[in-house]
Design a protein around this motif. Sequence first.
Motif, short mmCIF file in Angstrom:
data_model
loop_
_atom_site.label_atom_id
_atom_site.label_comp_id
_atom_site.label_asym_id
_atom_site.label_seq_id
_atom_site.Cartn_x
_atom_site.Cartn_y
_atom_site.Cartn_z
N ALA A 49 5.39 -6.27 -0.15
CA ALA A 49 5.75 -5.42 0.99
C ALA A 49 5.10 -4.06 0.78
O ALA A 49 5.12 -3.52 -0.33
N VAL A 50 4.49 -3.52 1.83
CA VAL A 50 3.87 -2.20 1.75
C VAL A 50 4.44 -1.32 2.86
O VAL A 50 4.84 -1.80 3.91
N GLU A 51 4.48 -0.03 2.57
CA GLU A 51 5.00 0.93 3.53
C GLU A 51 3.89 1.90 3.89
O GLU A 51 3.18 2.40 3.00
N ALA A 52 3.75 2.17 5.17
CA ALA A 52 2.70 3.09 5.64
C ALA A 52 2.75 4.40 4.86
O ALA A 52 3.82 4.97 4.65
N GLY A 53 1.58 4.84 4.41
CA GLY A 53 1.47 6.11 3.70
C GLY A 53 1.68 6.03 2.21
O GLY A 53 1.53 7.03 1.51
N THR A 54 2.02 4.85 1.69
CA THR A 54 2.22 4.71 0.24
C THR A 54 1.05 3.94 -0.38
O THR A 54 0.42 3.12 0.29
N PRO A 55 0.77 4.17 -1.66
CA PRO A 55 -0.34 3.49 -2.31
C PRO A 55 -0.13 1.97 -2.38
O PRO A 55 0.98 1.50 -2.62
N LEU A 56 -1.21 1.22 -2.14
CA LEU A 56 -1.14 -0.23 -2.29
C LEU A 56 -2.13 -0.75 -3.31
O LEU A 56 -2.11 -1.91 -3.69
N GLY A 57 -3.00 0.11 -3.80
CA GLY A 57 -3.99 -0.28 -4.80
C GLY A 57 -4.84 0.92 -5.17
O GLY A 57 -4.56 2.04 -4.74
N GLU A 58 -5.89 0.66 -5.95
CA GLU A 58 -6.80 1.72 -6.38
C GLU A 58 -8.23 1.24 -6.36
O GLU A 58 -8.50 0.06 -6.55
N VAL A 59 -9.13 2.19 -6.15
CA VAL A 59 -10.56 1.94 -6.27
C VAL A 59 -11.06 2.86 -7.37
O VAL A 59 -10.84 4.07 -7.32
N GLU A 60 -11.71 2.26 -8.36
CA GLU A 60 -12.25 3.04 -9.48
C GLU A 60 -13.76 3.05 -9.36
O GLU A 60 -14.39 2.01 -9.15
N SER A 61 -14.33 4.24 -9.49
CA SER A 61 -15.78 4.37 -9.43
C SER A 61 -16.28 5.07 -10.69
O SER A 61 -15.48 5.44 -11.55
#
Length: 127
Positions: A49-61
Amino acid sequence: MTPEDLKYTDEHEWLSITEGSTVRVGITAYAQDQLGDVVFVELPEVGAAVEAGTPLGEVESTKSVSEIFAPVSGTVVAVNNALDDTPELINSDPYGEGWIVEINAVDVSALDELMDAAAYQELTEKE
């Protein structure tokens, strides 16, 4: 290039409705350009479950780590597992093969609150 048929967030995510109340989410060309070469993507679990405006993952560069925010509330119904082996798809095709997740949105009308391409283009020109 900012595709006209998508919606955008001020956190540099894009959304498109794929079917019914399911939306596909990715990060914009502007965002991937700011990040540099993407080397790893942390994806949520299908069923989360995800809530608008909250983190759901990450992108690492090679430059930094950035959170990916849920643009709508709902349930993750698909993740782009191709990013496990080829995270650079986010750089080479951010609006196509570089998509990140699909979310079954609780309220699709929430997309009406997001930016269109012209508003997003204006935002990126100010940054």
